[in-house]
Design an enzyme around this catalytic site. Structure first.
Site, mmCIF file in Angstrom:
data_model
loop_
_atom_site.group_PDB
_atom_site.id
_atom_site.type_symbol
_atom_site.label_atom_id
_atom_site.label_comp_id
_atom_site.label_asym_id
_atom_site.label_seq_id
_atom_site.Cartn_x
_atom_site.Cartn_y
_atom_site.Cartn_z
ATOM 1 N N TYR A 57 -21.090 -32.104 -43.901
ATOM 2 C CA TYR A 57 -20.649 -30.719 -43.674
ATOM 3 C C TYR A 57 -21.628 -29.750 -44.329
ATOM 4 C CZ TYR A 57 -17.623 -26.656 -43.191
ATOM 5 O OH TYR A 57 -17.116 -25.420 -42.855
ATOM 6 N N SER A 85 -17.870 -27.991 -36.786
ATOM 7 C CA SER A 85 -17.952 -26.597 -37.201
ATOM 8 C C SER A 85 -19.302 -26.357 -37.888
ATOM 9 C CB SER A 85 -16.768 -26.248 -38.106
ATOM 10 O OG SER A 85 -16.634 -24.866 -38.253
ATOM 11 N N ASP A 95 -10.896 -22.339 -28.709
ATOM 12 C CA ASP A 95 -11.495 -22.240 -30.041
ATOM 13 C C ASP A 95 -11.907 -20.793 -30.284
ATOM 14 O OD1 ASP A 95 -12.845 -22.426 -32.417
ATOM 15 O OD2 ASP A 95 -13.973 -24.218 -31.880
ATOM 16 N N HIS A 139 -10.043 -25.057 -32.576
ATOM 17 C CA HIS A 139 -11.069 -25.517 -33.506
ATOM 18 C C HIS A 139 -10.724 -26.868 -34.124
ATOM 19 C CE1 HIS A 139 -14.750 -24.676 -35.604
ATOM 20 N NE2 HIS A 139 -14.188 -24.825 -36.790
#
Length: 721
Positions: free
Chosen positions: A487, A567, A650, A686
Site C-alpha cells: 500500500y 486504491s 466507486d 471502492h
C-alpha cells in the site's frame, strides 16, 4: 486546453514513448481482440509541458459511449476468465472457506451490548443486541433485508446514552454517500427520522438522547453525485422526530472549503469536540463547544494544524489528547481548555520507541495500542502514565477494539494474524485477564502454514520489513507462485490479518507477501513523510526492492511473481509495472489512482494532495508525471499479464482512472504481449460494504487469472546463477 490538431503538439505521452524500442513479446496464448477505443484531440498544458489525454471522454461515466465501452470490455474479460478451468474449483473452495461465523468487537451503551455477526455466507453482517453476556442475542438490524442482492451495507451505528435508540447509516452499492435513520431498540421499528447526503461522518448523541450531531455536504447535482468534487463539510444537530430541513447548523467554515469536520460529544455530555482536518493530512485542528451553556460558541483548543491531535477523554475542562507534536511516534498529553497554550500542556504517556496507534480510557486506566515492526502490542497505564501491565497476545498479529468508558471495568478486542482467524476477547481491566468471547472455526489447519518477517534493503539503503506467509517446507528454487501486496501511503499501517482469500491462494501453492513500505504508518510520522510528495518514489523503490529480494533468494522468479494492491496500492502496482515490467509475471491494480495529473478534480481526490502533491504546483508536477501510471505506459513495451479492477459506483477513486489506464495499456502492449484486461464490477464501489457473493466472485477471478498468467501448473524456468 483543447486543440484540434494534436499532431502539431509535442505531447508528453509521445515523448515518453519516443525512445521505446518496439518489441515482440514472448507468445502468451491466443491474441485478444480488445474493443476499439476512440481517441480525441485533448491536450493540456502543465507549466509549459503539453500532455495528451486522448481518452478524456472516458471520464464521463454516464455517457452512452462510456457505457458501451464498459460493456464491451467486460465481455472480453468475462470470456477470458470463463475459459480458465481452475476458476470454478477456486470459487467452490473459496465458498467453503468463507462459510464460517464472523463477529465484530462488542461495545456497551445504555445498559446493552451490541455486536455484528455473519453466519458465513450472508452478504452483510447482522447487528445484534443483548442486555447481559449470558442473554440470547436479539437481532436488531439485518442489512440483508434492505436489498435483495445485498448491496446495501450498514456503514455506521450510534446508540443513544439511554439505550433507547439506534442511529444507523447505510450505503448503497459501495458509494461513500450514506443515509442515516433511527430505530427504536425495544420495538425494532424505525422512526420518521431520515438524514441524507452524509459523507465521512458518524453520529454522536446528546446526553438527553433527544438528538445527535452529524456532518454532511450540500445536496449535489444528480449527474455529479458520483464524480463531482466534495467541498464545504458542515456539522448539524438533528432533533428526533423532525425533518432534516429543520436541522440546526452547528459549525461550518465557508473560508475553508477543504476542511473535513466531525463532531463528538464527550462521555460526560458537557462538551462537543469538533475535529477539523485538511483533506487526508494527519495534521488537524481541534475545537470545542460547551453544551452546558446555551448559545456558547465554538472555540479552538489547538488550531495551528501543525501536527496530529486526537481527543481521547476529559476530566471536566482538562482534555486528554494524543499528538505527534514534538513526538513523531505520538504520545498522550493533557490540555487544560481554560489555558490551552502549549506551554501549559502536561505529558501523561511519553513517546515510545514504537508508534502509538490507539488510546482508550477504561476502568480509569489508559489502554494503548502500539506497533513493533508492524506487529501489535498493548500496554495499560494508570492515569498518571505509569505502566500497569502489558497485555500478552497470542502471537504475531494485529489487535483492534477496546471500546468503553472510564467507569467500565471490561472491554473487548479482536486479535488476528495471517493464519489466525479473527478471535474476539473480553478483557477484565481489574484482573488483567483475557478470555475468549467468540472464536471462529475455519476449514483449514493453521499448523500447516508459517509466517516469517524478513528485512531487506531498499534502493537508498533503508531497511524495510515484509511478512512472508506460505505452507511449511516450500522449496527455495524460484518456482513458487508469489503474490506481493503493498500500500505505502496516507499513514496507513499494513499489519498481519486473516484472509480467506489469501488462505485459498496459499492452498493453491502460492506464497503471500506483505511489504511494509514507506508512506505508511508502521514506524510513525517520519516513515509516512518519507513516502509522500517529492519522495513518493521511495514507496515504489521499496516495493521493487521486495520483489528483487524474493527473486534473489529464490522464493520466486519474475515469471512466477504477481503484484497487487488497491486504491493507493493500485497506484503502487501501476507505477511498479510501468517502471519494471521485466520484474513481474502478472499485475492486479485494484481501484487504483492512475492519473496523477487529474486525480484532484474528482469527489474527494483533492484531499490526497497532502500525500501526492498537485499537478498545479510546478515542482510537484515534475515528480508526479515521472511516476503517474497512465503517463508512463510506453508504446511497444511488454507489460506483464494485467487485470485492472474497478467498479461503477466507486466515488472514492472514480473508475475513469482505471478506464483510461486500461485503454492506454491495451494500445501500448507490444504484439504477442500478455493480456491486459479490465474487470468492471456493477452496483459496487471502492470496496467497503461489498456483499460476500461479490467478494467471492472477485477473488475467484483474481486467483483464476493468476493461475493462468503464472502458469501455476508448470515449473518456473529459473535462470542459472
Amino acid at each position: 486546453m483543447q486543440m484540434r490538431h494534436a499532431s502539431l503538439v509535442v505531447s508528453l505521452i509521445a515523448m515518453l514513448g519516443a525512445n521505446a524500442t518496439a518489441q515482440t513479446c514472448p507468445a502468451s496464448g491466443a491474441a485478444l481482440n480488445y474493443p476499439v477505443t476512440k481517441k480525441v484531440d485533448q491536450v493540456d498544458n502543465y507549466h509549459g509541458t503539453n500532455v495528451a489525454d486522448p481518452y478524456r471522454w472516458l471520464e464521463d461515466a454516464n455517457s452512452a459511449d462510456t457505457k458501451a465501452w464498459v460493456d464491451a470490455q467486460n465481455k472480453v474479460t468475462q470470456s477470458y476468465l470463463g475459459q480458465i478451468p481452475e476458476r470454478e474449483t477456486i470459487k467452490q473452495r473459496l465458498t467453503t472457506l468463507w462459510n464460517y461465523e464472523r463477529y465484530s468487537v462488542p461495545y456497551k451503551e445504555g445498559g446493552r451490548y451490541f455486536y455484528s455477526r455473519n453466519d458465513g455466507l450472508q452478504n452483510q453482517s447482522v447487528l445484534y443486541t443483548m442486555k447481559s453476556l449470558a442473554d440470547e442475542p436479539r437481532m436488531l438490524l439485518d442489512p440483508n433485508k434492505l436489498a435483495v442482492d445485498g448491496t446495501v451495507a450498514l456503514s455506521g451505528t450510534a446508540i443513544s446514552p439511554n439505550g433507547k435508540y439506534l442511529a444507523y447509516g447505510t450505503a448503497a452499492s459501495g458509494s461513500d454517500w450514506t443515509e442515516w435513520k433511527v430505530r427504536d431498540i425495544d420495538t425494532g421499528r424505525d422512526t420518521i427520522d431520515h438524514i441524507q447526503w452524509v459523507k465521512f461522518s458518524s453520529a454522536s448523541w446528546t446526553p438527553d438522547g433527544k438528538g445527535f450531531f452529524y456532518s454532511r455536504y450540500d445536496k449535489p447535482d444528480e449527474s455529479a453525485k458520483l464524480a463531482g468534487a466534495n467541498y464545504f463539510h458542515k456539522v448539524y444537530y438533528h432533533a428526533l422526530g423532525t425533518a432534516q430541513s429543520a436541522d440546526v447548523l452547528v459549525y461550518d467554515r465557508p473560508d475553508k472549503k477543504e476542511w473535513i469536520i466531525n463532531a463528538q460529544v464527550t462521555d460526560d455530555g458537557k462538551y462537543l469536540i469538533i475535529n477539523a482536518s485538511q483533506g487526508s493530512s494527519p495534521k488537524n485542528g481541534v475545537f470545542f463547544k460547551d453544551l452546558s451553556k446555551p448559545g456558547s460558541k465554538v472555540v479552538p483548543l489547538v488550531d495551528g494544524f501543525d501536527a496530529s491531535y486526537n481527543f481521547v477523554d476529559n476530566d471536566g475542562a482538562v482534555f486528554y489528547v494524543t499528538t505527534d507534536k514534538n513526538a513523531p511516534r505520538s504520545r498522550v498529553i493533557a490540555i487544560d481548555s481554560r489555558k490551552p497554550a502549549s506551554a501549559n500542556w502536561k505529558q501523561v504517556v511519553a513517546e515510545s520507541a514504537q508508534p502509538l496507534k490507539g488510546v482508550s480510557v477504561i476502568n480509569n486506566q489508559i489502554v494503548t495500542e502500539y506497533l513493533a515492526d508492524a506487529r501489535s502490542m498493548v500496554k495499560i497505564f494508570n492515569r498518571n502514565g505509569k505502566l500497569v501491565r502489558e497485555l500478552k497476545l497470542p502471537g504475531i498479529g494485529s489487535v483492534s477494539g477496546f471500546p468503553g468508558k472510564r467507569h467500565y471495568s471490561e472491554t473487548f478486542y479482536s486479535f488476528t494474524g495471517f493464519t489466525n482467524p479473527t478471535t474476539i476477547y473480553r478483557l477484565d481491566l481489574k484482573s488483567g485477564a483475557s478470555t475468549v468471547f467468540r472464536q471462529p472455526k475455519v476449514d483449514f489447519d493453521p499448523s500447516a502454514y508459517e509466517t516469517r518477517q524478513q528485512f531487506y534493503t531498499s534502493r537508498d539503503g533503508t531497511k524495510v520489513p515484509m511478512f512472508i506467509v506460505s505452507k511449511k517446507g516450500i522449496k527455495l528454487d524460484g518456482s513458487n507462485p508469489t503474490y506481493l501486496y503493498g500500500y505505502g501511503g496516507f499513514n496507513a499501517s499494513m499489519t498481519p490479518g486473516f484472509s480467506t482469500a489469501n488462505l485459498a491462494w496459499m492452498e493453491m501453492g502460492g506464497v503471500y507477501v506483505l511489504a511494509n513500505l514507506r508512506g505508511g504508518g508502521e514506524y510513525g510520522e517520519a516513515w509516512h513523510q518519507a513516502g509522500t510528495k517529492l519522495q513518493k518514489q521511495n514507496v515504489f523503490d521499496d516495493f521493487i526492492g521486495a520483489a528483487e529480494w524474493l527473486i534473489a533468494n529464490k522464493v520466486t522468479s519474475p515469471a512466477k511473481l504477481a503484484i497487487g494492491g488497491g486504491s493507493n496500492g493500485g497506484l503502487l502496482v501501476g507505477a511498479a509495472m510501468t517502471q519494471r515490467p521485466d520484474l513481474f509475471g502478472a499485475a492486479i491494480p485494484q481501484v487504483g489512482v492512475m492519473d496523477m495529473l487529474r486525480f484532484h478534480k474528482f469527489t474527494i481526490g483533492w484531499a490526497w494532495t497532502s500525500d501526492y502533491g498537485s499537478s498545479e504546483n510546478p515542482d510537484e508536477f515534475k515528480a508526479l508525471v515521472k511516476y503517474s501510471p497512465l503517463h508512463n505506459l510506453k508504446p511497444g513495451s511488454c507489460y506483464p499479464a494485467t487485470m485492472i479492477t474497478t467498479a461503477d459506483h466507486d466515488d472514492r477513486v472514480v473508475p475513469a482512472h482505471s478506464f483510461k489506464f486500461a485503454a492506454t495499456a491495451q494500445a501500448a502492449q507490444a504484439p504477442g504481449g500478455a493480456p491486459i484486461l479490465i474487470r468492471i464490477d456493477t452496483k459496487a464501489g471502492h470496496g467497503a460494504g461489498k456483499p460476500t457473493a461479490k467478494q467471492i466472485e472477485e477473488v475467484a477471478d483474481r486467483w483464476g487469472f493468476l493461475s493462468r498468467a503464472l502458469r501455476m501448473n508448470e515449473p518456473a524456468k529459473v535462470a542459472a546463477q
